[in-house]
Scaffold this motif. Structure first.
Motif: not given
Length: 598
Positions: A329-348
């Motif tokens: 879903l994120a490829r070439g689109r807009n992604a929002v990550v909520v939470g800047a812990g380990f999981l959120g930052m790795e995903v971002a």
């Protein structure tokens, strides 16, 4: 293991050599759990498998043709406490000199393939520089986690001051050794409604518990049940490598479970535990009696409670399917990550080069602030900003807006509106222990299962391990803590198994964890909760640093980037029982830490 010098006995066995896949450059992606048929090898015992099981059986006595021998150095070439990689023609070996004795072992950590020569040698074991696994230099056995397999041990001869190593070619190519394990000989296995050991949860804690029981010779029935539809997999890798397929993440192949009689019930939810009658009831009504029970249910991700929380394309990353859908879903689109812990930052970090835009929303003023402190958090934040990730700090989500049911915008309390085609929520987790509420098994006010150092709950024959427990941390004055990390779950699973077998083992591992973002790894050891100061050596701007977390005059944790093997070295010092004082790390003279040997 040792058969090369002895006379080979005639044995008719086929050997299937599985060559290791070409090493991938990136450490964080090259997990040991690949889906290729892997040579699972017991230390030289012949086993019987069905033809389709593809588990090659090594010869108990390697034939002379399978052996390779080479003189690798002069005895004086290595000092005590030194390690060196040596080439045998069919592969490399780690040569170690300790207390005047030479040892030869596999040279790569079986977990993710780290070069052990860059690790730390101390107290008769070598510790991996990347993730802290420890191997006994006399046996090659895995003594601390992560990972499941041990190293091969090769023969060393010393003649006329020359050091000669002899090894089986097959062992050199496999680079891993699965310990000998018992088979299940229980006649009722697979059919009856009772089991000797029931393990609820099949993450690292559950799997290591089951494997340890078999390694210790336990041959009765073992049943593992999981909510997941997959066999145990490397969940720590999900957020670092969102594209990974279930078979690439698998910790063991299907055949492994069959071969050792580890029965897996997938998509199986336990709804009640009856400790008086030693029985669990599943959601579909199936009942199973047990003699010993391990509770390793892990945790459930927290979800957003704001308006529009049920719109489509909002995810917590819990399964490979979640992770794969997010990338699509994120490829070439807009992604929002909520939470800047380990999981959120790795995903971002993972989405930064795939999505059109990546935005991170966080209540704190810097990412990782509680865990790594302000300065390290800010340096990491800068690395993300240099990779086009936008941060919206000290705010939270007010509303998720949809168009035709699908996410379109994320509205923040700061009144900022972010365009969003997909949203990943990483705001923490709660222990998945709701099913235990009426059971008589003690839970604390937050829902964690308190255990003692032997991983025992308040109910006899009921043990618990992994993310859902609090336990006494030996080197922090037995403070009751919850440490929801991959390595700790492995260690607790082993201790639980040993105590099911009445071996009186206690948990005493030093916590070790890592994260990987933009091809860079951060390593961390210790337990930093409540730190009151951070001492940084090296260069934060360049992300080549070590940070010591102190409380009073004591170092309680360490983090580093591009500074190996300092975190493994500190973990080894803490594991030996020595206290590191604040003044020792303030001077900037770290020769006592980075020096060779202990």
């Amino acid at each position: 293991m040792g058969g090369c010098f002895s006379k080979p006995k005639p044995v008719e066995l086929k050997i299937e050599v599985v060559l290791p896949e070409k090493e991938r450059g990136k450490e964080e992606l090259s997990a040991g759990g690949k889906g290729s048929p892997r040579a699972y090898q017991g230390n030289g015992t012949a086993r019987h498998f069905h033809a389709e099981e593809r588990l090659p059986t090594p010869q108990p006595y390697p034939s002379p043709q399978d052996c390779v021998e080479a003189t690798v150095c002069h005895v004086k070439d290595l000092e005590n406490g030194q390690m060196r990689e040596v080439e045998l023609g069919w592969g490399k070996v780690l040569l170690v000199k300790d207390n005047g004795e030479f040892h030869a072992l596999g040279h790569k950590c079986p977990h993710y393939g780290a070069p052990l020569v860059k690790g730390v040698l101390s107290r008769g074991r070598v510790r991996c520089p990347w993730h802290g696994a420890c191997f006994n230099i006399s046996t090659g056995d895995l003594e601390d986690f992560p990972g499941l397999d041990s190293l091969h041990k090769f023969q060393v001869k010393i003649e006329k001051e020359k050091v000669t190593v002899r090894a089986s070619k097959q062992a050199l190519q496999l680079q891993r050794r699965t310990k000998v394990m018992a088979k299940c000989i229980s006649p009722s296995a697979g059919h009856s409604s009772s089991t000797n050991v029931l393990i609820v949860g099949a993450g690292a804690a559950g799997l290591v518990c089951a494997e340890t029981l078999r390694q210790e010779g336990f041959s009765d029935r073992i049943v593992l049940c999981t909510l997941d539809r997959h066999l145990p997999y490397d969940r720590a890798k999900l957020s670092k490598s969102l594209d990974a397929q279930p078979e690439q993440l698998a910790l063991r192949p299907k055949e492994f479970f069959r071969a050792y009689g580890l029965e897996m019930l997938t998509e199986a939810q336990v709804v009640t535990v009856d400790v008086r009658n030693k029985k669990v009831v599943f959601k579909d009504g199936f009942k199973l009696e047990y003699s010993k029970l391990l509770l390793a249910p892990g945790s459930s991700p927290k979800t957003l409670t704001c308006r529009g929380k049920d719109v489509e394309n909002v995810f917590t990353i819990r399964t490979p399917e979640d992770a794969n859908r997010v990338v699509r879903l994120a490829r070439g689109r807009n992604a929002v990550v909520v939470g800047a812990g380990f999981l959120g930052m790795e995903v971002a970090a993972y989405l930064a080069e795939k999505a059109h835009s990546v935005s991170v929303v966080e209540l704190e003023e810097t990412p990782f602030r509680r865990f790594l402190g302000e300065r390290v958090g800010r340096a990491l934040m800068k690395m993300f900003e240099n990779n086009r990730v936008k941060f919206y700090m000290q705010t939270e989500v007010l509303e998720l807006r949809a168009q035709e049911g699908k996410l379109q915008e994320v509205v923040l309390k700061s009144s900022k509106v972010l365009r969003a085609d997909v949203c990943v929520v990483g705001i923490g987790a709660v222990p998945a222990t709701g099913f235990l509420r009426q059971s008589g098994i003690a839970l604390d006010s937050r829902g964690f299962i308190p255990v003692n150092k032997m991983m025992q709950t308040n109910i006899p024959a009921v043990f618990a391990a992994g993310d859902a427990v609090t336990f006494p941390l030996a080197w922090r004055n037995n403070r009751k803590v919850n440490i929801p990390h991959w390595q700790m779950a492995h260690a607790q699973g082993r201790v639980a198994a040993e105590n099911m077998l009445a071996q009186e083992a206690e948990i005493n591992t030093v916590p070790y964890l890592w994260t990987a973002m933009f091809g860079k790894s951060l390593r961390y050891a210790g337990y930093g909760e409540g730190f009151d100061d951070v001492i940084i050596q090296g260069d934060l701007e360049e992300l080549k640093f070590v940070a010591f977390y102190t409380k009073g005059d004591e170092v309680i944790a360490v983090a580093s980037m591009n500074y190996d093997p300092i975190v493994s070295k500190v973990a080894e010092v803490l594991a030996s029982g020595r206290t590191i004082r604040k003044r020792e790390v303030e001077t900037g003279d770290m020769s006592w830490l980075t020096g060779k040997g202990s």
